[in-house]
Design an enzyme around this catalytic site. Sequence first.
Site, PDB file in Angstrom:
ATOM      1  CE  LYS A  22       3.653   0.985   5.975  1.00  0.00           C
ATOM      2  NZ  LYS A  22       4.047   1.724   4.794  1.00  0.00           N
ATOM      3  CG  ASN A  23       4.267   4.736   7.315  1.00  0.00           C
ATOM      4  OD1 ASN A  23       4.780   3.892   6.565  1.00  0.00           O
ATOM      5  ND2 ASN A  23       2.990   5.094   7.228  1.00  0.00           N
ATOM      6  NE  ARG A  93       5.599   7.724  -2.992  1.00  0.00           N
ATOM      7  CZ  ARG A  93       5.717   7.999  -4.279  1.00  0.00           C
ATOM      8  NH1 ARG A  93       5.906   7.062  -5.160  1.00  0.00           N
ATOM      9  NH2 ARG A  93       5.657   9.233  -4.686  1.00  0.00           N
ATOM     10  CB  CYS A 117       0.227   1.596  -1.484  1.00  0.00           C
ATOM     11  SG  CYS A 117       0.424   0.288  -0.282  1.00  0.00           S
ATOM     12  NE  ARG A 122       2.081   7.257  -2.258  1.00  0.00           N
ATOM     13  CZ  ARG A 122       2.361   6.336  -1.333  1.00  0.00           C
ATOM     14  NH1 ARG A 122       2.250   5.066  -1.632  1.00  0.00           N
ATOM     15  NH2 ARG A 122       2.763   6.692  -0.133  1.00  0.00           N
ATOM     16  N   PRO A 123       3.088  12.451  -6.034  1.00  0.00           N
ATOM     17  CG  PRO A 123       2.222  14.614  -5.904  1.00  0.00           C
ATOM     18  CD  PRO A 123       1.846  13.178  -5.751  1.00  0.00           C
ATOM     19  CG  ASP A 125       5.152  18.603  -5.918  1.00  0.00           C
ATOM     20  OD1 ASP A 125       4.585  17.522  -5.683  1.00  0.00           O
ATOM     21  OD2 ASP A 125       4.700  19.690  -5.532  1.00  0.00           O
ATOM     22  CD  GLN A 126       5.284  20.926  -2.086  1.00  0.00           C
ATOM     23  OE1 GLN A 126       5.688  21.806  -1.320  1.00  0.00           O
ATOM     24  NE2 GLN A 126       4.898  21.196  -3.316  1.00  0.00           N
ATOM     25  CG  ASP A 306      -1.832   5.420   6.275  1.00  0.00           C
ATOM     26  OD1 ASP A 306      -2.130   5.781   5.125  1.00  0.00           O
ATOM     27  OD2 ASP A 306      -0.710   5.631   6.785  1.00  0.00           O
ATOM     28  CB  ILE A 328      -4.645  12.007   2.194  1.00  0.00           C
ATOM     29  CG1 ILE A 328      -5.082  12.540   3.569  1.00  0.00           C
ATOM     30  CG2 ILE A 328      -3.120  12.050   2.030  1.00  0.00           C
ATOM     31  CD1 ILE A 328      -4.589  13.891   3.958  1.00  0.00           C
ATOM     32  NE  ARG A 398       5.007  -2.351   0.575  1.00  0.00           N
ATOM     33  CZ  ARG A 398       4.446  -1.172   0.325  1.00  0.00           C
ATOM     34  NH1 ARG A 398       3.474  -1.072  -0.531  1.00  0.00           N
ATOM     35  NH2 ARG A 398       4.879  -0.081   0.922  1.00  0.00           N
TER      36      ARG A 398
HETATM   37  C1  EPZ Z   1       3.111   8.780   4.028  1.00  0.00           C
HETATM   38  O1  EPZ Z   1       3.172   8.796   2.614  1.00  0.00           O
HETATM   39  C2  EPZ Z   1       2.867   7.338   4.412  1.00  0.00           C
HETATM   40  N1  EPZ Z   1       3.946   6.523   3.884  1.00  0.00           N
HETATM   41  C3  EPZ Z   1       1.528   6.864   3.876  1.00  0.00           C
HETATM   42  O2  EPZ Z   1       1.296   5.592   4.419  1.00  0.00           O
HETATM   43  C4  EPZ Z   1       0.414   7.806   4.336  1.00  0.00           C
HETATM   44  O3  EPZ Z   1      -0.788   7.453   3.711  1.00  0.00           O
HETATM   45  C5  EPZ Z   1       0.758   9.263   4.015  1.00  0.00           C
HETATM   46  O4  EPZ Z   1       2.067   9.600   4.533  1.00  0.00           O
HETATM   47  C6  EPZ Z   1      -0.238  10.259   4.595  1.00  0.00           C
HETATM   48  O5  EPZ Z   1      -0.286  10.122   5.984  1.00  0.00           O
HETATM   49  C7  EPZ Z   1       5.119   6.513   4.492  1.00  0.00           C
HETATM   50  O6  EPZ Z   1       5.332   7.151   5.522  1.00  0.00           O
HETATM   51  C8  EPZ Z   1       6.169   5.664   3.901  1.00  0.00           C
HETATM   52  P1  EPZ Z   1       2.487  12.577   1.965  1.00  0.00           P
HETATM   53  P2  EPZ Z   1       3.775  10.073   1.887  1.00  0.00           P
HETATM   54  O7  EPZ Z   1       3.705  13.113   1.354  1.00  0.00           O
HETATM   55  O8  EPZ Z   1       4.812  10.675   2.742  1.00  0.00           O
HETATM   56  C9  EPZ Z   1       0.622  15.203  -1.592  1.00  0.00           C
HETATM   57  C10 EPZ Z   1       0.527   3.375   4.455  1.00  0.00           C
HETATM   58  O9  EPZ Z   1      -0.539   2.762   4.199  1.00  0.00           O
HETATM   59  N2  EPZ Z   1       2.029  15.438  -1.948  1.00  0.00           N
HETATM   60  O10 EPZ Z   1       2.160  12.973   3.369  1.00  0.00           O
HETATM   61  O11 EPZ Z   1       4.158   9.644   0.524  1.00  0.00           O
HETATM   62  C11 EPZ Z   1       0.204  13.768  -1.863  1.00  0.00           C
HETATM   63  O12 EPZ Z   1      -0.212  13.597  -3.191  1.00  0.00           O
HETATM   64  C12 EPZ Z   1       0.989   4.495   3.581  1.00  0.00           C
HETATM   65  O13 EPZ Z   1       1.288   3.083   5.393  1.00  0.00           O
HETATM   66  C13 EPZ Z   1       2.321  16.336  -2.935  1.00  0.00           C
HETATM   67  O14 EPZ Z   1       1.447  16.931  -3.566  1.00  0.00           O
HETATM   68  O15 EPZ Z   1       2.496  10.997   1.852  1.00  0.00           O
HETATM   69  C14 EPZ Z   1      -0.889  13.564  -0.839  1.00  0.00           C
HETATM   70  O16 EPZ Z   1      -2.094  14.044  -1.355  1.00  0.00           O
HETATM   71  C15 EPZ Z   1       0.438   4.605   2.262  1.00  0.00           C
HETATM   72  N3  EPZ Z   1       3.639  16.557  -3.234  1.00  0.00           N
HETATM   73  C16 EPZ Z   1      -0.478  14.460   0.336  1.00  0.00           C
HETATM   74  O17 EPZ Z   1       0.480  15.370  -0.200  1.00  0.00           O
HETATM   75  C17 EPZ Z   1       4.649  15.919  -2.572  1.00  0.00           C
HETATM   76  O18 EPZ Z   1       5.822  16.183  -2.877  1.00  0.00           O
HETATM   77  C18 EPZ Z   1       0.162  13.733   1.501  1.00  0.00           C
HETATM   78  O19 EPZ Z   1       1.257  12.933   1.040  1.00  0.00           O
HETATM   79  C19 EPZ Z   1       4.332  15.025  -1.556  1.00  0.00           C
HETATM   80  C20 EPZ Z   1       3.007  14.791  -1.255  1.00  0.00           C
END
Ligand code: EPZ
Length: 419
Positions: A22-23, A93, A117, A122-123, A125-126, A306, A328, A398
């Site tokens: 999926k991802n 997302r 979800c 879920r910022p 900013d990065q 996950d 996370i 989903r």
């Molecule tokens: C991806 O979400 C996955 N979704 C999520 O899968 C998964 O839980 C997550 O990565 C972590 O592995 C998709 O790929 C569509 P991140 P993502 O950016 O990319 C912080 C599922 O069940 N962060 O790696 O949105 C954030 O708050 C889902 O399939 C910032 O601070 O996650 C978190 O603590 C749900 N600023 C950490 O980083 C940012 O700009 C990791 O988030 C981005 C993230």
Amino acid sequence: MEKLVIEGGKPLKGRVRISGAKNAAVAIIPAALLADDKCRIENLPAIRDVLVLRDIMNGIGVKAELKETGTLELDSSGLDCWNIENGLVKELRASYYLLGALLTRFGRVTMPYPGGCDIGVRPIDQHIKGFRALGADVDIEHGLIKIRADRLVGKQIFLDVVSVGATINIMIAATMAEGITVIENAAKEPHVVDVANFLNSMGAEVKGAGTDVIRIKGVKQLHGTNYMVIPDQIEAGTYMIAAATIPGGDVVIENIIPKHLESITAKLIEMGIDVRENGDSVRVISRGRPRSTDIKTLPYPGFPTDLQQPITVLLSVAEGTSMITESIWEGRFKHVDELKRMGADIKVEGRVAVVEGIGKLSGASVYATDLRAGAALVIAGLIAEGRTEVGDIYHIDRGYEQLEDKLRCLGADICRTNT
Ligand code: EPZ
């Protein structure tokens, strides 16, 4: 309202085939917009997120046809839209990958904030930091993200947090930026590597994906491609945990990449489960009650967040006390209240859950609060005594292809009803 109704207590036995990731899929589909040409993406999972993305594509002038075989044919030669008003982007997302793709293609993009979800703040900013570093102006007004760049120029970007989404989005935006972009502290998840491989198959020059430094040399143009998505690490892990949860279970999980599952395999072995890798499959045998263990979720190659919710179910019936640290997502313990209705003994304090293993769970009426919580509750229903009804299963649809059909083939007593 659809529900999954499960009569628990039947060990899972047989073989199950894992679908496309999926991802990876939800990033590769938007990334295909970088070519004003045809792309053919194979091994897509039959899940709602993929259908929604196909509909978003068709809504912005791309010809997107999804075949029953899980192949999506995309022709984006007619794409002329950088302003996405379609409310569908709020349904997932991963619509944030349209930002990187359309910015690269048109030098501008406007889009509503993405959904997804509810597992904590879920910022993005990065992602924004990355786009700005490449030379874009980013504004957020009235719930819309507006990005504009006369030209994108490669830069060295150090991510403050390891983010899958930001790593992939910056990688997409940098493919045609002038010069070289270096992403440091990059995410190393299998789907990051898969997207890099997809981009390279379109003519991009992305190196180092799978390590924490990714180097992208901008190219002038990308072309269409044929690509096959990798198997889903999280779906595979979900079936491994389901097989382990019910004593007497013996399941061969096929079409996997064992390397992607190392952290799950190691934990299950620690808990006394028999896990045997064999080429592109893994056999999981449960001979009795598992032992407790501690889990801390971490970016890849650590234990994936996950799978935290599904493995909580296994720990809830293990012998002894386990501690789960969710590092996370701070809001990823919503399944715990539902598990408590089934008799689980779990206390949550901030990002830590302490699980006292009990002998058995009992069937109850529960609700999926998000995608992986839904999978966890289905696993809980499989082991519980009596009948469990899981509501709000649109979350499960989903991200899991035919969950109940696959489980039924393994001997589970599970059906979907519409009340
Ligand atoms: C991806 O979400 C996955 N979704 C999520 O899968 C998964 O839980 C997550 O990565 C972590 O592995 C998709 O790929 C569509 P991140 P993502 O950016 O990319 C912080 C599922 O069940 N962060 O790696 O949105 C954030 O708050 C889902 O399939 C910032 O601070 O996650 C978190 O603590 C749900 N600023 C950490 O980083 C940012 O700009 C990791 O988030 C981005 C993230």
